[in-house]
Design an enzyme around this catalytic site. Structure first.
Site, PDB file in Angstrom:
ATOM      1  N   GLU A 258       0.958  -1.203   0.008  1.00  0.00           N
ATOM      2  CA  GLU A 258      -0.083  -0.095  -0.012  1.00  0.00           C
ATOM      3  C   GLU A 258       0.825   1.142   0.031  1.00  0.00           C
ATOM      4  O   GLU A 258       1.525   1.424   0.992  1.00  0.00           O
ATOM      5  CB  GLU A 258      -0.896  -0.222   1.442  1.00  0.00           C
ATOM      6  CG  GLU A 258      -2.011   0.638   1.451  1.00  0.00           C
ATOM      7  CD  GLU A 258      -1.918   2.084   2.001  1.00  0.00           C
ATOM      8  OE1 GLU A 258      -1.650   3.175   1.472  1.00  0.00           O
ATOM      9  OE2 GLU A 258      -1.767   1.902   3.369  1.00  0.00           O
ATOM     10  N   CYS A 297      -2.062   8.575   3.598  1.00  0.00           N
ATOM     11  CA  CYS A 297      -1.983   8.176   2.230  1.00  0.00           C
ATOM     12  C   CYS A 297      -3.110   8.344   1.557  1.00  0.00           C
ATOM     13  O   CYS A 297      -3.237   8.194   0.140  1.00  0.00           O
ATOM     14  CB  CYS A 297      -1.718   6.431   2.482  1.00  0.00           C
ATOM     15  SG  CYS A 297      -2.946   5.838   3.560  1.00  0.00           S
TER      16      CYS A 297
HETATM   17  P1  NDP Z   1       9.704   4.589   3.429  1.00  0.00           P
HETATM   18  O1  NDP Z   1       9.129   3.805   2.195  1.00  0.00           O
HETATM   19  O2  NDP Z   1      11.187   4.641   3.332  1.00  0.00           O
HETATM   20  O3  NDP Z   1       9.511   3.594   4.538  1.00  0.00           O
HETATM   21  C1  NDP Z   1       8.243   2.826   5.049  1.00  0.00           C
HETATM   22  C2  NDP Z   1       8.550   1.442   5.984  1.00  0.00           C
HETATM   23  O4  NDP Z   1       9.675   0.797   5.395  1.00  0.00           O
HETATM   24  C3  NDP Z   1       9.209   2.224   6.901  1.00  0.00           C
HETATM   25  O5  NDP Z   1       8.935   1.356   8.363  1.00  0.00           O
HETATM   26  C4  NDP Z   1      10.535   1.954   6.743  1.00  0.00           C
HETATM   27  O6  NDP Z   1      11.692   1.723   8.058  1.00  0.00           O
HETATM   28  C5  NDP Z   1      10.671   0.663   6.006  1.00  0.00           C
HETATM   29  N1  NDP Z   1      11.862   0.513   5.036  1.00  0.00           N
HETATM   30  C6  NDP Z   1      12.708   1.213   4.641  1.00  0.00           C
HETATM   31  N2  NDP Z   1      13.678   0.812   4.036  1.00  0.00           N
HETATM   32  C7  NDP Z   1      13.578  -0.667   4.281  1.00  0.00           C
HETATM   33  C8  NDP Z   1      14.424  -1.806   3.937  1.00  0.00           C
HETATM   34  N3  NDP Z   1      15.295  -1.656   3.218  1.00  0.00           N
HETATM   35  N4  NDP Z   1      13.992  -2.943   4.548  1.00  0.00           N
HETATM   36  C9  NDP Z   1      12.985  -2.936   5.170  1.00  0.00           C
HETATM   37  N5  NDP Z   1      12.189  -1.886   5.575  1.00  0.00           N
HETATM   38  C10 NDP Z   1      12.486  -0.760   5.085  1.00  0.00           C
HETATM   39  O7  NDP Z   1       8.882   5.800   3.528  1.00  0.00           O
HETATM   40  P2  NDP Z   1       8.757   6.914   4.415  1.00  0.00           P
HETATM   41  O8  NDP Z   1       8.337   6.401   5.929  1.00  0.00           O
HETATM   42  O9  NDP Z   1      10.317   7.491   4.681  1.00  0.00           O
HETATM   43  O10 NDP Z   1       8.003   7.938   3.780  1.00  0.00           O
HETATM   44  C11 NDP Z   1       8.575   8.244   2.592  1.00  0.00           C
HETATM   45  C12 NDP Z   1       7.258   8.650   1.531  1.00  0.00           C
HETATM   46  O11 NDP Z   1       6.562   7.463   1.583  1.00  0.00           O
HETATM   47  C13 NDP Z   1       6.500   9.689   2.113  1.00  0.00           C
HETATM   48  O12 NDP Z   1       6.958  10.975   1.720  1.00  0.00           O
HETATM   49  C14 NDP Z   1       5.455   9.260   1.051  1.00  0.00           C
HETATM   50  O13 NDP Z   1       5.179   9.757  -0.032  1.00  0.00           O
HETATM   51  C15 NDP Z   1       5.136   7.865   1.277  1.00  0.00           C
HETATM   52  N6  NDP Z   1       4.474   7.411   2.154  1.00  0.00           N
HETATM   53  C16 NDP Z   1       3.188   6.635   1.915  1.00  0.00           C
HETATM   54  C17 NDP Z   1       2.269   6.431   2.927  1.00  0.00           C
HETATM   55  C18 NDP Z   1       1.016   5.601   2.463  1.00  0.00           C
HETATM   56  O14 NDP Z   1       0.355   5.224   3.397  1.00  0.00           O
HETATM   57  N7  NDP Z   1       0.766   5.289   1.242  1.00  0.00           N
HETATM   58  C19 NDP Z   1       2.602   6.508   4.260  1.00  0.00           C
HETATM   59  C20 NDP Z   1       3.774   7.010   4.459  1.00  0.00           C
HETATM   60  C21 NDP Z   1       4.699   7.554   3.520  1.00  0.00           C
HETATM   61  P3  NDP Z   1      12.371   2.730   8.570  1.00  0.00           P
HETATM   62  O15 NDP Z   1      11.587   4.069   9.148  1.00  0.00           O
HETATM   63  O16 NDP Z   1      13.260   2.119   9.572  1.00  0.00           O
HETATM   64  O17 NDP Z   1      13.371   3.372   7.576  1.00  0.00           O
END
Ligand code: NDP
Length: 680
Positions: A258, A297
């Site tokens: 998602e 989101c």
């Molecule tokens: P990310 O995609 O970077 O992170 C989402 C989750 O994935 C976090 O728990 C993160 O952990 C984890 N993650 C990142 N890299 C890895 C990896 N290599 N292996 C395992 N887990 C990983 O999103 P962000 O939270 O940084 O947000 C960035 C952008 O994502 C926002 O600006 C927005 O555009 C979008 N977003 C969309 C959402 C939605 O509901 N559709 C919600 C939030 C964000 P960690 O925090 O430890 O890096």
């Protein structure tokens, strides 16, 4: 100030961060406040612990046991709400944002608990659909079933909803009988840690059912098997990286994604200024832009309005946005808090500038806005920013780039087809809304745009008082969307539970299928009831217990009496000539409801006993007409039993009615409530 250690919970132990931990900052003050991460976490042991301890313990419980556990967990989190609110302010969230996250999460769990009790059996196997007839004589049948996956669900969550984001995945996972390893986004993991602690301290969860990784997952995803599931929420970039890892692809590991999407809201052609719909539209858009500072989101990123209304919408929306008080969310009157971090702020400002190359900023200046009770620079604050794109057909950036903050773009449409074309340019979204009172507009949008959106939300003056809002995913409804939204689905009631179960097509004889599903299948062995089944308690009744009644002849007088008594003097019962002209009837026939009533008269046991009430009748079919002089007899079998409360449960009886030649006349399922114990 010393940093709070945000711990992980692995193999039954709380694990403190090590020297590789990442620092977490207060969104409002910008100060370092906590740290999380431990590079020496034994992720293999965590997976094994989930698979060998949590999984078997959960699978030993029935759906109803697990549903009761969810309800108890929701009550427990509810008792500690204040503590969760208190620490959530540091994420930049206001109290109304907290209600969405914390109360919304608890509410989601309650809904799954209740649906689990009402819509799932008190058993271990879920029956998906009806029995399929695979043979002429009914000795070989098919039934789709679902059983719990035997691995672990790894939940990777986004930073924006540290409680709801966890619970909306955890509730269907636990209901499915699958243990979870929750990995919250590091930026807000201290809130999730507290919610996990509350659940673990309650003692309600079996050992191994819930583990937590605060910080990085290490190489956990490379150690998954095809029995494990990944459910991810976050950026498209991370989703692509994780789901396309060779290990995930090679092992066909379920990956539910998602991710960010460019949700649209359309102002209907009928919703002109001065109508309640116009005002509602402005209110919904403003709310979606500013709730959670636009870090949702489902937030509205593209505002699609009739070209002639663009100026009126800009004016009305700007006036409403101007009332948004920005600042420290703990201060009374503040309506919009901070973004989660400086890095998100930089990201939002960068994307807003990019949008600015295709659209004019008509409201909000990031270099000049007021912040109450905090520093606009050290805290991650941005103002709401409204853009106007005058050429949305030529534009690309506004349809492809999401600024994950209070940023939206207005674009004008010529006609409804054009509005849908623009909405669909998002190439797949979680939700699109249309504010209209015209049902034909709604139908056109469903046909032209439904395939591009996971949810379509229509609102107008008739529904606005009770509507739940464009941006609220509900546990009853599917959350997810095609294309850019990740192609995944979550929640949607029991549909969401199925992501954590394996569907299997089971084929075999009626006895085999009856035993597998704990539900009697026609053709299976009939158990001779030791006494009339209506004298037997819920606990005594066996699946397949059957009685065959005596025959009763139907006379013309019965038909006449029934007709005049009920007033049902339909010609097929009263007029032989007219009945004969009807292709269905050979002559005057008995009323179907007369037959049902006589059937009850044949199988009933009249004395006070364990049967408390007749609560309904399902799937009634009349197969063959009954004329005066014909006889009927009934077979009644216990098909299925479902406990309902402390005193009684529902018994579903399979009933067939046959005539003197053994031709099937009618078939249905009768529902009764039966006491567990005999009342003395
Ligand atoms: P990310 O995609 O970077 O992170 C989402 C989750 O994935 C976090 O728990 C993160 O952990 C984890 N993650 C990142 N890299 C890895 C990896 N290599 N292996 C395992 N887990 C990983 O999103 P962000 O939270 O940084 O947000 C960035 C952008 O994502 C926002 O600006 C927005 O555009 C979008 N977003 C969309 C959402 C939605 O509901 N559709 C919600 C939030 C964000 P960690 O925090 O430890 O890096």
């Amino acid at each position: 100030m010393s940093l709070i250690d945000v711990k992980s919970f692995a193999v039954g132990q709380w694990v403190t961060p090590d020297s590789d931990a990442r620092q977490i900052f207060n969104a409002v003050t910008g100060e370092g406040m906590a740290r999380a991460g431990n590079s020496t976490l034994d992720v293999e042991a965590m997976l094994e612990f989930g698979r060998t301890k949590g999984g078997p313990a959960l699978r030993a419980m029935t759906f109803h046991d697990r549903a009761r556990m969810l309800k108890a967990l929701a009550i427990e989190i509810g008792k500690h709400k204040q503590a969760l609110y208190d620490i959530s302010f540091a994420t930049g969230a206001t109290q109304s944002d907290n209600l969405i996250d914390i109360d919304g999460g608890i509410g989601t769990m309650f809904v799954f608990a209740s649906k689990g009790r009402r819509e799932l059996p008190d058993a271990h196997v879920y029956l998906d659909g009806d029995v399929e007839q695979l043979s002429r004589n009914g000795t070989f049948l098919g039934q789709h079933i679902a059983t719990s996956m035997q691995g672990v669900a790894v939940h990777i969550n986004a930073f924006n909803f540290p409680v709801w984001g966890m619970l909306e995945k955890l509730a269907p996972t636990l209901l499915a009988g699958v243990p979870a390893i929750v990995k919250p986004a590091t930026a807000t993991c201290y809130v999730t840690e507290l919610a996990v602690k509350i659940m673990l301290d309650s003692g309600l969860l079996p050992e191994g059912a819930l583990q937590l990784v605060s910080g990085g997952l290490g190489d956990m995803l490379d150690r998954l098997t095809h029995q494990d599931i990944v459910s991810f929420t976050g950026s498209a970039h991370t989703a692509l990286k994780l789901r396309s890892a060779p290990h995930i692809l090679e092992n066909s590991i379920r990956f539910v994604a998602e991710q960010d999407s460019l949700n649209a809201s359309i102002l209907g052609p009928d919703a002109e200024p001065g109508t309640p719909e116009f005002d509602l539209f402005i209110k919904e858009v403003q709310r979606e832009m500013t709730t959670k500072a636009g870090q949702k989101c489902t937030a509205i990123r593209r505002i699609i309005v009739p070209e002639a209304q663009s100026s009126a919408v800009i004016e009305a929306l700007s006036a409403r946005l101007a009332k948004t008080v920005i600042g420290d969310p703990k201060i009374e009157g503040v309506r919009m808090g901070a973004l989660v971090s400086q890095s998100q702020k930089n990201d939002v400002l960068k994307t807003a500038s990019l949008i600015g190359t295709e659209a004019e900023r008509v409201y909000g200046d990031p270099d000049n806005f007021e912040v109450q009770g905090a520093d606009a620079n050290t805290g991650a604050f941005v103002p709401p920013m409204l853009f106007h794109c005058s050429n949305p057909d030529q534009a690309k950036i506004v349809h492809e780039n999401e600024a994950f903050g209070p940023v939206s773009t207005i674009m004008g449409y010529r006609d409804l087809d054009h509005a849908m074309t623009l909405a669909n340019r998002g190439e797949g979204s979680l939700v699109a809304s249309v504010i209209t009172r015209d049902p034909e507009v709604a139908r056109s949008v469903v046909l032209g745009s439904g395939a591009y959106h996971g949810r379509l939300y229509f609102n107008n003056r008739d529904s606005m008082k009770e509507s739940t809002g464009h941006g609220s995913p509900l546990p009853h409804m599917v959350h997810g969307g095609p294309g850019r939204a990740g192609g995944g689905e979550e929640m949607g009631g029991i549909r969401g539970v199925m992501h954590y179960m394996q569907r299997t097509a089971v084929q075999g004889s009626p006895d085999i299928l009856s035993a597998v599903g704990r539900k009697w299948v026609p053709g299976a062995t009939e158990l001779e009831a030791p006494a009339h089944p209506f004298t037997r308690t819920f606990n005594e009744l066996q699946i397949g217990e059957t009685i065959h009644t005596a025959e009763r002849e139907i006379s013309l007088e019965d038909i006449e009496t029934f007709a005049h008594f009920t007033g049902d003097t339909f010609y097929a019962h009263m007029n032989a000539e007219a009945a004969k002209r009807n292709p269905f009837f050979p002559d005057r026939v008995a009323h179907g409801y007369l037959l049902i009533s006589f059937a009850a008269g044949l199988f009933v046991e009249p004395n006070e006993g364990p049967v408390l009430a007749n609560t309904g009748l399902d799937n009634l079919r009349f197969m063959k007409p009954v004329e005066a002089g014909d006889s009927i007899k009934v077979r009644l079998s216990v098909k299925h039993k479902t406990p309902r409360n402390e005193e009684y449960g529902e018994v579903r009886w399979h009933v067939t009615m046959a005539n003197q030649d053994n031709d099937l006349v009618a078939e249905y399922e009768l529902l009764t409530m039966n006491a567990y114990e005999r009342q003395t």
